[in-house]
Design a protein around this motif. Structure first.
Motif, PDB file in Angstrom:
ATOM      1  N   TYR A  36       6.086  10.678  23.400  1.00 36.52           N
ATOM      2  CA  TYR A  36       7.423  10.267  23.008  1.00 36.52           C
ATOM      3  C   TYR A  36       7.492  10.213  21.483  1.00 36.52           C
ATOM      4  O   TYR A  36       6.497   9.966  20.809  1.00 36.52           O
ATOM      5  N   LEU A  44      13.228   5.882  22.095  1.00 34.25           N
ATOM      6  CA  LEU A  44      12.120   6.777  22.382  1.00 34.25           C
ATOM      7  C   LEU A  44      12.651   8.028  23.084  1.00 34.25           C
ATOM      8  O   LEU A  44      13.349   7.940  24.083  1.00 34.25           O
TER       9      LEU A  44
ATOM     10  N   ASN B  31      15.068   2.926  39.275  1.00 35.16           N
ATOM     11  CA  ASN B  31      13.970   2.312  38.521  1.00 35.16           C
ATOM     12  C   ASN B  31      14.486   1.816  37.187  1.00 35.16           C
ATOM     13  O   ASN B  31      15.174   2.550  36.470  1.00 35.16           O
ATOM     14  N   TYR B  33      12.897  -0.451  33.791  1.00 32.68           N
ATOM     15  CA  TYR B  33      11.711  -1.055  33.191  1.00 32.68           C
ATOM     16  C   TYR B  33      12.097  -1.781  31.916  1.00 32.68           C
ATOM     17  O   TYR B  33      12.973  -1.340  31.178  1.00 32.68           O
ATOM     18  N   TYR B  35      10.102  -3.065  28.372  1.00 32.96           N
ATOM     19  CA  TYR B  35       8.901  -3.003  27.551  1.00 32.96           C
ATOM     20  C   TYR B  35       9.145  -3.792  26.273  1.00 32.96           C
ATOM     21  O   TYR B  35      10.285  -4.022  25.882  1.00 32.96           O
ATOM     22  N   ILE B  43       3.408  -0.621  22.422  1.00 30.55           N
ATOM     23  CA  ILE B  43       4.494  -0.935  23.350  1.00 30.55           C
ATOM     24  C   ILE B  43       3.860  -1.371  24.664  1.00 30.55           C
ATOM     25  O   ILE B  43       3.025  -0.655  25.238  1.00 30.55           O
ATOM     26  N   PHE B  45       4.296  -2.946  28.648  1.00 28.64           N
ATOM     27  CA  PHE B  45       5.109  -3.101  29.841  1.00 28.64           C
ATOM     28  C   PHE B  45       5.346  -4.573  30.140  1.00 28.64           C
ATOM     29  O   PHE B  45       4.443  -5.404  30.032  1.00 28.64           O
ATOM     30  N   HIS B  48       9.216  -4.194  36.100  1.00 31.44           N
ATOM     31  CA  HIS B  48       9.800  -3.024  36.742  1.00 31.44           C
ATOM     32  C   HIS B  48      10.665  -3.477  37.908  1.00 31.44           C
ATOM     33  O   HIS B  48      10.208  -4.223  38.768  1.00 31.44           O
ATOM     34  N   PHE B  91      12.441  -2.759  24.641  1.00 31.39           N
ATOM     35  CA  PHE B  91      12.951  -1.487  25.140  1.00 31.39           C
ATOM     36  C   PHE B  91      13.229  -1.581  26.635  1.00 31.39           C
ATOM     37  O   PHE B  91      12.495  -2.230  27.376  1.00 31.39           O
ATOM     38  N   SER B  95      14.626   5.411  35.391  1.00 25.51           N
ATOM     39  CA  SER B  95      14.267   6.696  35.986  1.00 25.51           C
ATOM     40  C   SER B  95      14.752   6.714  37.428  1.00 25.51           C
ATOM     41  O   SER B  95      15.052   5.677  38.019  1.00 25.51           O
ATOM     42  N   THR B 104      11.563  12.490  37.521  1.00 26.21           N
ATOM     43  CA  THR B 104      11.313  11.057  37.500  1.00 26.21           C
ATOM     44  C   THR B 104      10.803  10.569  36.159  1.00 26.21           C
ATOM     45  O   THR B 104      10.212   9.520  36.066  1.00 26.21           O
ATOM     46  N   GLU B 105      11.035  11.316  35.105  1.00 26.85           N
ATOM     47  CA  GLU B 105      10.641  10.828  33.793  1.00 26.85           C
ATOM     48  C   GLU B 105      11.513   9.641  33.418  1.00 26.85           C
ATOM     49  O   GLU B 105      12.647   9.496  33.877  1.00 26.85           O
ATOM     50  N   ALA B 106      10.974   8.790  32.587  1.00 26.39           N
ATOM     51  CA  ALA B 106      11.690   7.598  32.158  1.00 26.39           C
ATOM     52  C   ALA B 106      12.477   7.896  30.887  1.00 26.39           C
ATOM     53  O   ALA B 106      11.965   8.499  29.953  1.00 26.39           O
ATOM     54  N   PHE B 108      14.522   6.183  27.754  1.00 22.85           N
ATOM     55  CA  PHE B 108      14.505   4.914  27.034  1.00 22.85           C
ATOM     56  C   PHE B 108      15.789   4.665  26.270  1.00 22.85           C
ATOM     57  O   PHE B 108      16.414   5.604  25.749  1.00 22.85           O
TER      58      PHE B 108
END
Lengths: 113, 117
Positions: A36, A44, B31, B33, B35, B43, B45, B48, B91, B95, B104-106, B108
């Motif tokens: 990223y 990001l 999903n 999340y 962070y 960063i 976690f 979730h 953050f 996803s 399924t990429e996240a 931000f």
């Protein structure tokens, strides 16, 4: 537990020079790997990702990364850096696609004219 | 299509006060999340959600942090009472669930910079 190490906190390169940002990970199974980028004032943005298959992955903005299982590495490369590439870069590993990510500490890239 | 949106972008509060951060995920993303990046650190976690349910909250630092996701849409993260060490950038990411792996990429948000003084 998974972990990610980015050995270089800061890197300075000249515009037009090549770039390689290092990333080493620790994970027991086949990892899902990501790079990223965070530009100033931005969130990001995903540059590229590796899930399986070809170990050389092409991303956006001319970036590529190579997954080397034997070295537990996923280094990011770009053949010619532009001033707009100045940003902070984060390598991350996930247990599976869509799952939580473990990030490295980031590498801040500065580009000099 | 709108991306992940976080409010506010910056917040400065005094120690002991309460702050609520909000995240609006991409529409259709189940999903969600949270962070956090404390200055000079990586960063990390926090938790979730899958829809309105907490799937994993192992990263929440302590019980001063409360996350909710009303109706499986937007989420809030409340810090009460805030301490100096809570300062950092928070953050949010979202996803899709299921489908092709490549989907399924996240994604931000821009983050909320929280400063506790």
């Amino acid at each position: 537990a998974q972990s990610v190490t980015q050995p270089d906190i800061h890197i300075t390169v000249s515009e037009g020079a090549s770039l390689e940002l290092r990333c080493n990970y620790s994970y027991g199974a086949t990892p899902y790997l990501f790079w990223y980028v965070q530009s100033p004032g931005q969130g990001l943005q995903l540059l590229l990702k590796y899930f399986s298959g070809d170990t050389l992955v092409q991303g956006i903005k001319g970036f590529e990364a190579e997954f080397k299982r034997s070295q537990s590495s996923f280094n990011l490369r770009k053949p010619s850096v532009h001033w707009s590439d100045a940003a902070e870069y984060f390598c991350a590993v996930g247990a599976q696609a869509g799952n939580m990510l473990t990030f490295g500490g980031g590498t801040r890239l500065m580009v000099k004219p | 299509e709108a991306g992940v949106t976080q409010f506010p972008s910056h917040s400065v509060i005094e120690k002991g006060q309460t702050v609520t951060l909000r995240c609006d995920p991409i529409s259709g993303h189940d999903n969600l999340y949270w962070y956090r990046r404390v200055m000079g650190k990586e960063i990390k976690f926090l938790l979730h959600f899958v829809k309105e349910s907490k799937q994993d909250e192992s990263g929440m630092p302590n019980n001063r942090f409360l996350a909710e996701r009303t109706g499986g849409t937007y989420s809030t993260l409340k810090v009460q009472p805030a301490e100096l060490e809570d300062s950092g950038v928070y953050f949010c990411a979202s996803s899709q669930v299921g489908g092709r792996i490549m989907n399924t990429e996240a994604f931000f948000g821009q983050g909320t910079r929280l400063t506790v003084v």
